[in-house]
Design an enzyme around this catalytic site. Structure first.
Site, short mmCIF file in Angstrom:
data_model
loop_
_atom_site.label_atom_id
_atom_site.label_comp_id
_atom_site.label_asym_id
_atom_site.label_seq_id
_atom_site.Cartn_x
_atom_site.Cartn_y
_atom_site.Cartn_z
N LYS A 1 0.83 -1.22 0.00
CA LYS A 1 0.00 0.00 0.00
C LYS A 1 0.87 1.27 0.00
CE LYS A 1 -2.08 -0.95 3.94
NZ LYS A 1 -1.58 -2.28 4.34
N ARG B 1 -9.49 1.68 8.66
CA ARG B 1 -9.07 0.32 8.92
C ARG B 1 -10.13 -0.44 9.71
NH1 ARG B 1 -3.35 0.60 8.54
NH2 ARG B 1 -2.15 -1.16 9.30
N ARG C 1 11.92 -5.46 5.33
CA ARG C 1 11.65 -4.02 5.32
C ARG C 1 12.54 -3.27 6.32
NH1 ARG C 1 5.57 -1.96 5.49
NH2 ARG C 1 5.50 -2.72 7.63
N ARG D 1 -0.41 -8.44 13.90
CA ARG D 1 -0.99 -7.51 12.92
C ARG D 1 -1.86 -8.23 11.91
NH1 ARG D 1 4.27 -5.16 10.95
NH2 ARG D 1 3.09 -4.04 9.39
P1 ADP Z 1 0.97 -1.93 7.86
O1 ADP Z 1 -0.12 -1.63 6.88
O2 ADP Z 1 2.18 -2.49 7.22
O3 ADP Z 1 0.51 -2.70 9.06
P2 ADP Z 1 0.97 0.82 8.81
O4 ADP Z 1 2.17 1.70 8.77
O5 ADP Z 1 -0.19 1.15 7.92
O6 ADP Z 1 1.54 -0.62 8.49
O7 ADP Z 1 0.39 0.74 10.30
C1 ADP Z 1 1.22 0.50 11.40
C2 ADP Z 1 0.42 0.55 12.70
O8 ADP Z 1 -0.16 1.85 12.88
C3 ADP Z 1 -0.75 -0.40 12.79
O9 ADP Z 1 -0.35 -1.68 13.18
C4 ADP Z 1 -1.60 0.30 13.87
O10 ADP Z 1 -1.07 0.13 15.16
C5 ADP Z 1 -1.44 1.75 13.51
N1 ADP Z 1 -2.47 2.22 12.57
C6 ADP Z 1 -2.27 2.64 11.30
N2 ADP Z 1 -3.43 3.02 10.72
C7 ADP Z 1 -4.40 2.84 11.65
C8 ADP Z 1 -5.80 3.03 11.67
N3 ADP Z 1 -6.47 3.50 10.59
N4 ADP Z 1 -6.49 2.72 12.80
C9 ADP Z 1 -5.84 2.25 13.87
N5 ADP Z 1 -4.53 2.04 13.94
C10 ADP Z 1 -3.79 2.32 12.84
#
Ligand code: ADP
Ligand code: ZN
Length: 230
Positions: free
Chosen positions: A24, A99, A139, A183
């Protein structure tokens, strides 16, 4: 923008979904660079708030580091703050937000309230868990600016150093194997239901998430052209 082939539709609202490691962030960044739009990555925005040590960042850090979702009100507050900084007709890509179904409803309500056009398209990047684990293990991120690299797929020009700011590269706290499993579980339980939500609105389309970066990009671009967003 020298390599800007075609601009995206004015006011485009694109959402990128899919499990961690599906590309993404990489794809959102490429689209933003090449087609003159803005990408807002909730994970980057959260990590940035954590690095700065601001109040929301302090509350969010334990969730991010353990691989759990940050409570809706914290994330929504941060994202909406960024959205408020954009012009009403400005296009944007959301990477990692919404999310949960409740985040999606709040986003719809906000766009409506501000008199903005609704979400155009939601792209689900599909990839197997085996490939996810392999990808996330390679990564690395820049400790200074947050830029993302991959040991095999997107190596920095100089080993261990960021191309854009020369900061030191490190493993993201939540890319450790136990946290990756957490995750993935969180994704299945809390984010996957969103696919159904957007499918019911007729907005969901799938792009393979297990291709090489440029091939995945071409697949995404073709979809955006079919949808008349580019
Ligand atoms: P990935 O998609 O690889 O898991 P991200 O950088 O998008 O990595 O997200 C890392 C962390 O940030 C998530 O595991 C969560 O803890 C937090 N996070 C990101 N976006 C959201 C969201 N929309 N709602 C809640 N927590 C979020
Ligand atoms: Zn950097």
């Amino acid at each position: 923008m020298a390599d800007c082939v075609a601009a995206v539709k004015t006011g485009m609202r694109l959402i990128l979904l899919g499990p961690p490691g599906a590309g993404k962030g990489t794809q959102a960044t490429l689209l933003a660079q090449r087609h003159g739009t803005t990408s807002l990555a909730s994970g980057d925005i959260l990590r940035d708030a954590i690095r700065r040590g601001d109040p929301i960042g302090r509350k969010a850090s334990r969730y991010v580091e353990s691989g759990a979702l940050v409570p809706d009100d914290l994330v929504t507050g941060l994202i909406f703050q960024r959205l408020d900084g954009l012009g009403k007709e400005e296009s944007f890509i959301l990477d990692g937000f919404p999310r949960t179904e409740s985040q999606a409803r709040v986003l719809d309500a906000r766009l409506m309230e501000k008199g903005q056009s609704p979400v155009d398209l939601v792209v689900d990047f599909e990839i197997s868990e085996e490939k996810i684990v392999r990808r996330l293990a390679g990564r690395r991120i820049c400790g200074a600016c947050g830029a993302s690299y991959h040991l095999e797929k997107k190596a920095p020009r100089r080993e261990g150093a960021c191309d854009s700011c020369a900061g030191g590269l490190r493993i993201r706290e939540d890319d450790r194997p136990e946290t990756i499993r957490r995750r993935l579980l969180v994704y299945h339980e809390q984010t996957e239901p969103l696919l159904k939500f957007y499918r019911a609105q007729g907005k969901l389309q799938v792009v393979p998430g297990d291709l090489e970066i440029e091939d995945q990009y071409q697949a995404l671009l073709e979809l955006l052209k079919r949808e008349r967003l580019v």
